[in-house]
Design a protein around this motif. Structure first.
Motif, mmCIF file in Angstrom:
data_model
loop_
_atom_site.group_PDB
_atom_site.id
_atom_site.type_symbol
_atom_site.label_atom_id
_atom_site.label_comp_id
_atom_site.label_asym_id
_atom_site.label_seq_id
_atom_site.Cartn_x
_atom_site.Cartn_y
_atom_site.Cartn_z
ATOM 1 N N ASP A 118 35.135 42.405 20.698
ATOM 2 C CA ASP A 118 35.071 41.367 21.727
ATOM 3 C C ASP A 118 35.239 39.993 21.083
ATOM 4 N N GLY A 119 34.997 38.942 21.859
ATOM 5 C CA GLY A 119 35.164 37.587 21.340
ATOM 6 C C GLY A 119 34.277 37.271 20.158
ATOM 7 N N PRO B 132 49.776 37.129 32.545
ATOM 8 C CA PRO B 132 48.546 37.000 33.353
ATOM 9 C C PRO B 132 48.701 37.518 34.772
ATOM 10 N N ARG C 14 42.428 37.563 24.332
ATOM 11 C CA ARG C 14 43.056 36.477 25.083
ATOM 12 C C ARG C 14 42.278 36.227 26.376
ATOM 13 N N ALA C 15 42.398 35.019 26.905
ATOM 14 C CA ALA C 15 41.746 34.693 28.174
ATOM 15 C C ALA C 15 42.254 35.637 29.259
ATOM 16 N N ALA C 16 41.320 36.154 30.043
ATOM 17 C CA ALA C 16 41.671 37.137 31.075
ATOM 18 C C ALA C 16 41.132 36.672 32.425
ATOM 19 N N ARG D 46 38.015 42.672 31.323
ATOM 20 C CA ARG D 46 37.302 42.463 30.064
ATOM 21 C C ARG D 46 38.320 42.250 28.949
ATOM 22 N N ALA D 47 38.225 41.127 28.258
ATOM 23 C CA ALA D 47 39.171 40.780 27.204
ATOM 24 C C ALA D 47 38.663 41.288 25.860
#
Length: 221
Positions: A109-110, A134, A159-161, A166-167
């Motif tokens: 994850d991030g 996107p 990446r931003a989702a 869930r990114a």
């Protein structure tokens, strides 16, 4: 003049099959017999030289030549005829991946914490390592039924989702390697797996998630 050894006193007993042995008084009387024996020995030695096996260097040279020829034959042998255990296996197609179990991979994850892929079942995995896309990711989140996890998977870092997605990331590239599909800049690669971990669909390049509404609906069962 000679005398019989076998009857002489103090001499050892000789085998009876030798018969009567006479030892000459003058050793020169045995010259003819000695010359005959020498001729026999020379003849025997000549026969042995005639049939002598090749010298060690010759044997080594022969072995080296045979080894070289065997190596050339192995290199030049047509590879298309190889069907044994060492034969090259072609990469599986998306259709052949259907029905296989989802690999037990860890994504991150991030915060770079591991996230087990099989812990997200049932799941829609969207690989966005080639294209962020996107709109396609948002459409998948909208089309997925309740209870199905939608995950976007980038390469190095998430990446931003859009909401509902869930990114995650796959820095090791294990998922892409499992699929044997290259990343595309024109669309995302989609993978669907049901709650048992069985892959139900692989789409190398999604054009419209609505085309797979039936497969998405079955994931909730």
């Amino acid at each position: 003049m000679g005398k019989a050894d076998a009857d002489g006193p103090g001499l050892p007993d000789l085998p009876p099959e030798w018969g009567r042995v006479v030892v000459p008084d003058d050793i020169a009387a045995l010259a003819d017999e000695a010359e005959q024996i020498r001729r026999e020995l020379r003849r025997t030695a000549a026969d042995q030289r005639r049939w002598r096996p090749p010298a060690a260097p010759v044997i080594v040279l022969i072995v080296a030549v045979l080894t070289t020829l065997a190596g050339l034959a192995a290199v030049t042998w047509p590879r298309a005829s190889r069907t044994g255990p060492g034969a090259t296996t072609p990469d599986p197609t998306p259709a052949q991946l259907t029905g296989r179990p989802l690999p037990a991979l860890d994504l991150v994850d991030g915060g770079q914490s591991p996230v087990p892929l099989r812990g997200l079942l049932p799941v829609v995995v969207l690989l966005v390592d080639g294209c962020a896309c996107p709109e396609q990711v948002a459409a998948a989140a909208t089309a997925a039924p309740a209870g199905v996890t939608v995950v976007s998977v980038a390469a190095a870092r998430p990446r931003a989702a859009p909401p509902g997605v869930r990114a995650l990331a796959d820095p090791a590239g294990g998922l892409r390697a499992f699929l044997h599909l290259p990343a595309s800049q024109d669309g995302v690669t989609a993978l669907l797996a049901d709650r048992t971990g069985r892959i139900t669909l692989v789409v190398p390049e999604v054009t419209s998630i609505a085309d797979h509404h039936a497969e998405l609906s079955r994931l909730a069962n």
